[in-house]
Design a protein around this motif. Structure first.
Motif, mmCIF file in Angstrom:
data_model
loop_
_atom_site.group_PDB
_atom_site.id
_atom_site.type_symbol
_atom_site.label_atom_id
_atom_site.label_comp_id
_atom_site.label_asym_id
_atom_site.label_seq_id
_atom_site.Cartn_x
_atom_site.Cartn_y
_atom_site.Cartn_z
ATOM 1 N N ASN A 183 0.852 -1.182 0.000
ATOM 2 C CA ASN A 183 0.000 0.000 0.000
ATOM 3 C C ASN A 183 0.896 1.243 0.000
ATOM 4 N N GLU A 184 0.303 2.410 0.043
ATOM 5 C CA GLU A 184 1.058 3.661 -0.055
ATOM 6 C C GLU A 184 2.103 3.799 1.056
ATOM 7 N N THR A 185 1.748 3.421 2.264
ATOM 8 C CA THR A 185 2.669 3.546 3.394
ATOM 9 C C THR A 185 3.836 2.573 3.266
ATOM 10 N N ALA A 186 3.555 1.320 2.972
ATOM 11 C CA ALA A 186 4.623 0.337 2.806
ATOM 12 C C ALA A 186 5.499 0.698 1.610
ATOM 13 N N ALA A 187 4.903 1.238 0.559
ATOM 14 C CA ALA A 187 5.671 1.670 -0.611
ATOM 15 C C ALA A 187 6.641 2.787 -0.230
ATOM 16 N N PHE A 188 6.224 3.682 0.647
ATOM 17 C CA PHE A 188 7.107 4.750 1.117
ATOM 18 C C PHE A 188 8.337 4.141 1.779
ATOM 19 N N ILE A 189 8.115 3.112 2.600
ATOM 20 C CA ILE A 189 9.210 2.440 3.287
ATOM 21 C C ILE A 189 10.131 1.754 2.272
ATOM 22 N N VAL A 190 9.544 1.045 1.330
ATOM 23 C CA VAL A 190 10.329 0.367 0.294
ATOM 24 C C VAL A 190 11.154 1.386 -0.492
ATOM 25 N N ASN A 191 10.559 2.506 -0.835
ATOM 26 C CA ASN A 191 11.292 3.532 -1.584
ATOM 27 C C ASN A 191 12.464 4.079 -0.779
ATOM 28 N N CYS A 192 12.295 4.216 0.524
ATOM 29 C CA CYS A 192 13.408 4.651 1.374
ATOM 30 C C CYS A 192 14.541 3.637 1.334
ATOM 31 N N LEU A 193 14.189 2.368 1.180
ATOM 32 C CA LEU A 193 15.181 1.292 1.186
ATOM 33 C C LEU A 193 15.910 1.138 -0.145
ATOM 34 N N LYS A 194 15.610 1.980 -1.101
ATOM 35 C CA LYS A 194 16.318 1.922 -2.384
ATOM 36 C C LYS A 194 17.729 2.494 -2.268
ATOM 37 N N LYS A 195 18.014 3.131 -1.146
ATOM 38 C CA LYS A 195 19.373 3.583 -0.849
ATOM 39 C C LYS A 195 19.694 3.142 0.577
ATOM 40 N N GLU A 196 20.947 3.159 0.922
ATOM 41 C CA GLU A 196 21.373 2.737 2.266
ATOM 42 C C GLU A 196 20.696 3.624 3.318
ATOM 43 N N THR A 197 20.091 2.994 4.327
ATOM 44 C CA THR A 197 19.370 3.731 5.363
ATOM 45 C C THR A 197 19.263 2.884 6.621
ATOM 46 N N GLN A 212 6.302 13.041 6.691
ATOM 47 C CA GLN A 212 5.299 12.860 5.633
ATOM 48 C C GLN A 212 3.889 12.615 6.181
ATOM 49 N N TYR A 213 3.788 11.876 7.281
ATOM 50 C CA TYR A 213 2.488 11.443 7.800
ATOM 51 C C TYR A 213 2.263 11.964 9.218
ATOM 52 N N ASP A 214 1.021 12.238 9.523
ATOM 53 C CA ASP A 214 0.640 12.678 10.866
ATOM 54 C C ASP A 214 0.197 11.446 11.654
ATOM 55 N N ALA A 215 1.147 10.838 12.340
ATOM 56 C CA ALA A 215 0.869 9.623 13.109
ATOM 57 C C ALA A 215 1.801 9.593 14.310
ATOM 58 N N PRO A 216 1.398 8.891 15.363
ATOM 59 C CA PRO A 216 2.263 8.782 16.541
ATOM 60 C C PRO A 216 3.562 8.029 16.218
ATOM 61 N N ARG A 217 4.654 8.459 16.823
ATOM 62 C CA ARG A 217 5.968 7.839 16.597
ATOM 63 C C ARG A 217 5.929 6.333 16.845
ATOM 64 N N GLU A 218 5.251 5.905 17.911
ATOM 65 C CA GLU A 218 5.208 4.474 18.231
ATOM 66 C C GLU A 218 4.572 3.671 17.105
ATOM 67 N N THR A 219 3.505 4.203 16.537
ATOM 68 C CA THR A 219 2.814 3.522 15.446
ATOM 69 C C THR A 219 3.705 3.447 14.217
ATOM 70 N N VAL A 220 4.336 4.556 13.881
ATOM 71 C CA VAL A 220 5.219 4.600 12.710
ATOM 72 C C VAL A 220 6.387 3.636 12.906
ATOM 73 N N ALA A 221 7.018 3.659 14.068
ATOM 74 C CA ALA A 221 8.163 2.783 14.331
ATOM 75 C C ALA A 221 7.759 1.317 14.237
ATOM 76 N N HIS A 249 9.190 -1.253 11.373
ATOM 77 C CA HIS A 249 9.843 -2.493 11.798
ATOM 78 C C HIS A 249 9.167 -3.711 11.164
ATOM 79 N N ARG A 250 7.851 -3.712 11.134
ATOM 80 C CA ARG A 250 7.113 -4.844 10.569
ATOM 81 C C ARG A 250 7.426 -5.021 9.080
ATOM 82 N N VAL A 251 7.431 -3.936 8.316
ATOM 83 C CA VAL A 251 7.720 -4.024 6.879
ATOM 84 C C VAL A 251 9.168 -4.460 6.658
ATOM 85 N N VAL A 252 10.095 -3.888 7.416
ATOM 86 C CA VAL A 252 11.505 -4.263 7.282
ATOM 87 C C VAL A 252 11.689 -5.750 7.579
ATOM 88 N N GLU A 253 11.055 -6.254 8.615
ATOM 89 C CA GLU A 253 11.179 -7.674 8.962
ATOM 90 C C GLU A 253 10.584 -8.560 7.872
#
Length: 87
Positions: A35-49, A61-70, A74-78
């Motif tokens: 989805n759009e959020t996971a795609a944002f994460i994947v796009n960040c991973l196109k370079k070393e991060t 980019q998004y208005d969300a609590p830090r805990e939720t974003v983190a 983590h879930r997408v990266v795993e």
């Protein structure tokens, strides 16, 4: 960390599709739909991060609590680690 070479993304509407090509296709034979959020994460991973850098970028980019974003980052990266998509 970053996406391994051979993992190719393509946007289709609000979804992003990712497949493995070349040597990466020997390891992963599926299709990843993001989805759009996971795609944002994947796009960040196109370079070393790092996970923390992705969290910071998402908070800008998004208005969300830090805990939720983190937790989401983590879930997408795993999930990407499990399929062998990260170097």
């Amino acid at each position: 960390m970053k996406l391994k070479p051979g993992f190719i993304t393509h946007n289709v509407g609000k979804e992003q599709m990712m497949v493995a090509a070349g040597p990466a296709a020997k390891q992963f034979h599926g299709l990843v739909r993001s989805n759009e959020t996971a795609a944002f994460i994947v796009n960040c991973l196109k370079k070393e991060t790092t996970e923390e850098a992705i969290v910071e970028a998402m908070l800008e980019q998004y208005d969300a609590p830090r805990e939720t974003v983190a937790r989401d980052v983590h879930r997408v990266v795993e999930q990407l680690r499990q399929i062998g998509a990260l170097a």
